[in-house]
Design a protein around this motif. Structure first.
Motif, PDB file in Angstrom:
ATOM      1  N   GLU A  68       0.750  -1.683   0.059  1.00 16.48           N
ATOM      2  CA  GLU A  68      -0.244   0.076  -0.270  1.00 16.48           C
ATOM      3  C   GLU A  68       0.943   0.944   0.156  1.00 16.48           C
ATOM      4  O   GLU A  68       0.230   2.293  -0.566  1.00 16.48           O
ATOM      5  CB  GLU A  68      -1.351  -0.295   0.536  1.00 16.48           C
ATOM      6  CG  GLU A  68      -2.048  -1.176   1.194  1.00 16.48           C
ATOM      7  CD  GLU A  68      -3.053  -1.485   2.216  1.00 16.48           C
ATOM      8  OE1 GLU A  68      -1.838  -0.674   3.419  1.00 16.48           O
ATOM      9  OE2 GLU A  68      -3.872  -1.930   2.308  1.00 16.48           O
ATOM     10  N   ALA A  69       1.771   1.298   1.187  1.00 15.54           N
ATOM     11  CA  ALA A  69       3.099   2.368   0.942  1.00 15.54           C
ATOM     12  C   ALA A  69       3.732   2.725  -0.531  1.00 15.54           C
ATOM     13  O   ALA A  69       3.205   3.781  -1.158  1.00 15.54           O
ATOM     14  CB  ALA A  69       4.244   2.369   1.666  1.00 15.54           C
ATOM     15  N   ALA A  71       1.885   2.164  -4.151  1.00 13.94           N
ATOM     16  CA  ALA A  71       0.852   2.027  -4.390  1.00 13.94           C
ATOM     17  C   ALA A  71       0.488   3.312  -4.225  1.00 13.94           C
ATOM     18  O   ALA A  71      -0.021   3.847  -5.304  1.00 13.94           O
ATOM     19  CB  ALA A  71      -0.692   1.341  -4.072  1.00 13.94           C
ATOM     20  N   GLU A  72       1.541   3.790  -3.208  1.00 15.19           N
ATOM     21  CA  GLU A  72       1.082   5.256  -3.064  1.00 15.19           C
ATOM     22  C   GLU A  72       1.954   6.400  -3.828  1.00 15.19           C
ATOM     23  O   GLU A  72       1.275   7.769  -4.647  1.00 15.19           O
ATOM     24  CB  GLU A  72       0.968   6.148  -1.775  1.00 15.19           C
ATOM     25  CG  GLU A  72      -0.909   5.722  -1.087  1.00 15.19           C
ATOM     26  CD  GLU A  72      -0.037   5.767   0.941  1.00 15.19           C
ATOM     27  OE1 GLU A  72       0.965   6.616   1.542  1.00 15.19           O
ATOM     28  OE2 GLU A  72      -1.250   5.547   1.254  1.00 15.19           O
ATOM     29  N   GLN A  73       3.200   5.644  -4.317  1.00 18.41           N
ATOM     30  CA  GLN A  73       3.333   6.250  -5.336  1.00 18.41           C
ATOM     31  C   GLN A  73       3.444   6.273  -6.616  1.00 18.41           C
ATOM     32  O   GLN A  73       2.950   5.568  -6.963  1.00 18.41           O
ATOM     33  CB  GLN A  73       5.000   5.373  -4.934  1.00 18.41           C
ATOM     34  CG  GLN A  73       5.653   5.619  -3.607  1.00 18.41           C
ATOM     35  CD  GLN A  73       5.272   6.410  -2.614  1.00 18.41           C
ATOM     36  OE1 GLN A  73       6.105   7.771  -3.205  1.00 18.41           O
ATOM     37  NE2 GLN A  73       5.485   6.418  -1.714  1.00 18.41           N
ATOM     38  N   SER A  74       3.376   7.921  -7.371  1.00 12.60           N
ATOM     39  CA  SER A  74       2.975   7.672  -8.903  1.00 12.60           C
ATOM     40  C   SER A  74       4.679   7.843  -9.628  1.00 12.60           C
ATOM     41  O   SER A  74       4.016   9.464  -8.947  1.00 12.60           O
ATOM     42  CB  SER A  74       2.320   8.527  -8.888  1.00 12.60           C
ATOM     43  OG  SER A  74       1.452   8.121  -9.796  1.00 12.60           O
ATOM     44  N   SER A  83      -4.164  -1.588  -7.150  1.00 11.38           N
ATOM     45  CA  SER A  83      -5.120  -2.419  -6.287  1.00 11.38           C
ATOM     46  C   SER A  83      -4.170  -3.653  -4.759  1.00 11.38           C
ATOM     47  O   SER A  83      -3.396  -4.102  -5.897  1.00 11.38           O
ATOM     48  CB  SER A  83      -6.263  -2.973  -7.028  1.00 11.38           C
ATOM     49  OG  SER A  83      -6.038  -4.322  -7.475  1.00 11.38           O
ATOM     50  N   ARG A 141      11.131  10.277  -2.549  1.00 13.77           N
ATOM     51  CA  ARG A 141       9.198  10.175  -0.987  1.00 13.77           C
ATOM     52  C   ARG A 141       9.916   9.480   0.508  1.00 13.77           C
ATOM     53  O   ARG A 141       9.305   8.653   1.157  1.00 13.77           O
ATOM     54  CB  ARG A 141       8.366   9.308  -2.164  1.00 13.77           C
ATOM     55  CG  ARG A 141       7.973   9.639  -3.000  1.00 13.77           C
ATOM     56  CD  ARG A 141       7.307   8.704  -3.807  1.00 13.77           C
ATOM     57  NE  ARG A 141       6.436   9.944  -4.921  1.00 13.77           N
ATOM     58  CZ  ARG A 141       7.199  10.183  -6.080  1.00 13.77           C
ATOM     59  NH1 ARG A 141       7.917  10.038  -6.495  1.00 13.77           N
ATOM     60  NH2 ARG A 141       6.525  11.088  -6.477  1.00 13.77           N
TER      61      ARG A 141
END
Length: 262
Positions: A68-69, A71-74, A83, A141
């Motif tokens: 989830e951590a 997944a927050e990166q883009s 997901s 990040r």
């Protein structure tokens, strides 16, 4: 393949699993089984990663938190996680965008193998810049990857490179981000560059020799991706070489031809 599909669920929520796409090692003790999938709601293609060894509540919680951590990166050239879920039979599963073509996923390793030769200076620069871009975004990040390797670099239909599940392994094992772990990531980037040079391509190897030696120095190395990219050979020291338009697309066409002839 047919037996594998019979023995496993053929769907993960809205994602219908179409075929297996091999296994990828994300780092020591963590690998994943890939499946190409279709979201029948919008007819879009995706990749489902079923992470191995994710059993037990503590392990599942740790892997879920790391996924989830990430997944927050883009960022450009970082394969986006769409997901994260837990499947009773598969454990933790991660769904990403699909970057492949009509015969499946394609890694840098596979392109080089099909070509039978390493990359040129211009091609190396592009590959390093793309993979480096994903690493730099991760570092900004406060995260690191810790296990970057060629087999995790996917090539899309336009010739762009995307790093698979960037930073996931480090998050799972608690590999913290600091000046030394950042240097380790950059050394991995430099090491991969050397692996993309053909064994007999003395001209390209000579062009990158100093950059590789400095970057792999165990007592030094480049302190950041930006520092490594700033010193990346331009190719002006080798024989004149213009970037070949569509070179990766040409390699993909060749790969398709090889598969079609089987």
């Amino acid at each position: 393949m047919h037996d594998a599909l019979q023995n496993e669920p053929d769907a993960l929520g809205p994602f219908r699993l179409v075929r297996e796409a091999g296994r990828v090692v994300l780092g020591p003790g963590l690998s994943a089984r890939r499946w190409i999938a279709i979201d029948d709601r919008v007819l879009s293609n995706h990749v489902v990663y079923a992470l191995d060894g994710c059993r037990g509540r503590a392990r599942v919680r740790r892997v879920m938190a790391a996924a989830e951590a990430v997944a927050e990166q883009s960022a450009a050239h970082m394969l986006p996680i769409q997901s994260v879920t837990v499947c009773p039979r598969r454990g933790v599963c991660v769904v990403t965008a699909y970057t492949g073509h009509n015969i499946g996923l394609c890694t840098v390793c596979e392109l080089i193998a099909q070509r039978g030769a390493g990359l040129s200076v211009a091609e190396l620069r592009r590959a390093v810049e793309h993979a480096g871009s994903a690493l730099a975004a991760l570092h900004q990040r406060g995260l690191v990857d810790g296990a970057l390797c060629l087999s995790r670099l996917l090539v899309d239909r336009g010739g762009r490179i995307h790093t698979e599940l960037c930073g996931l392994w480090a998050g799972v094992v608690g590999y913290s981000c600091n000046s030394e772990t950042i240097r380790d990531d950059v050394r991995s980037l430099v090491r991969m560059t050397g692996e993309m040079i053909g064994r007999d391509d003395e001209r390209v190897r000579a062009e990158f020799a100093r950059w590789l030696a400095d970057g792999l120095d165990p007592l030094g190395g480049y302190p950041s991706v930006a520092a490594a990219l700033a010193l990346l050979p331009s190719g002006h020291g080798a024989a004149s070489e213009e970037p070949r338009i569509g070179v990766i697309r040409g390699l993909l066409d060749r790969l398709r031809g090889v598969v079609a002839s089987r």
